[in-house]
Design a protein around this motif. Sequence first.
Motif, PDB file in Angstrom:
ATOM      1  N   ALA A  69      20.956   1.269  37.104  1.00  0.00           N
ATOM      2  CA  ALA A  69      21.675   1.166  35.836  1.00  0.00           C
ATOM      3  C   ALA A  69      20.760   0.643  34.732  1.00  0.00           C
ATOM      4  O   ALA A  69      20.784   1.145  33.599  1.00  0.00           O
ATOM      5  N   ILE A  70      19.920  -0.340  35.042  1.00  0.00           N
ATOM      6  CA  ILE A  70      18.978  -0.868  34.044  1.00  0.00           C
ATOM      7  C   ILE A  70      17.978   0.200  33.639  1.00  0.00           C
ATOM      8  O   ILE A  70      17.637   0.335  32.451  1.00  0.00           O
ATOM      9  N   HIS A  72      18.506   3.383  33.583  1.00  0.00           N
ATOM     10  CA  HIS A  72      19.220   4.319  32.713  1.00  0.00           C
ATOM     11  C   HIS A  72      19.330   3.775  31.293  1.00  0.00           C
ATOM     12  O   HIS A  72      19.099   4.501  30.319  1.00  0.00           O
ATOM     13  N   VAL A  73      19.668   2.509  31.165  1.00  0.00           N
ATOM     14  CA  VAL A  73      19.798   1.897  29.839  1.00  0.00           C
ATOM     15  C   VAL A  73      18.448   1.879  29.130  1.00  0.00           C
ATOM     16  O   VAL A  73      18.350   2.216  27.938  1.00  0.00           O
ATOM     17  N   MET A  74      17.395   1.507  29.857  1.00  0.00           N
ATOM     18  CA  MET A  74      16.063   1.488  29.249  1.00  0.00           C
ATOM     19  C   MET A  74      15.632   2.889  28.831  1.00  0.00           C
ATOM     20  O   MET A  74      15.002   3.067  27.783  1.00  0.00           O
ATOM     21  N   LYS A  76      17.626   5.331  27.901  1.00  0.00           N
ATOM     22  CA  LYS A  76      18.378   5.688  26.691  1.00  0.00           C
ATOM     23  C   LYS A  76      17.792   5.008  25.462  1.00  0.00           C
ATOM     24  O   LYS A  76      17.650   5.623  24.403  1.00  0.00           O
ATOM     25  N   LEU A  77      17.465   3.728  25.579  1.00  0.00           N
ATOM     26  CA  LEU A  77      16.904   3.006  24.445  1.00  0.00           C
ATOM     27  C   LEU A  77      15.539   3.565  24.052  1.00  0.00           C
ATOM     28  O   LEU A  77      15.230   3.694  22.868  1.00  0.00           O
ATOM     29  N   TYR A  78      14.722   3.888  25.003  1.00  0.00           N
ATOM     30  CA  TYR A  78      13.403   4.453  24.723  1.00  0.00           C
ATOM     31  C   TYR A  78      13.542   5.818  24.062  1.00  0.00           C
ATOM     32  O   TYR A  78      12.814   6.132  23.134  1.00  0.00           O
TER      33      TYR A  78
END
Length: 84
Positions: A69-70, A72-74, A76-78
Amino acid sequence: MALGGSGPQRGTAAAAAANLRRRKTGGAGGAAGGAGGTMLQFYTDDSPGLKISPNVVLVMSIGFIAFVAILHVMGKLYFVRREG
């Protein structure tokens, strides 16, 4: 049946009958021996392999889910920063 290949050819009725006879006679001896070859052998102290408690498995699986999950979030942010 001899090792030299004098048995019936594969796919014939004779080969199917020989397999059926072999299964009927060979399978009864193994089942009468108790828990040999069943799922119970994985839960004995004699089973080979790594001994892990269920709590460790639970923590490791939750940690793996959190790690994915982390990531995936990273990602998306990148990707958002890259576009802007």
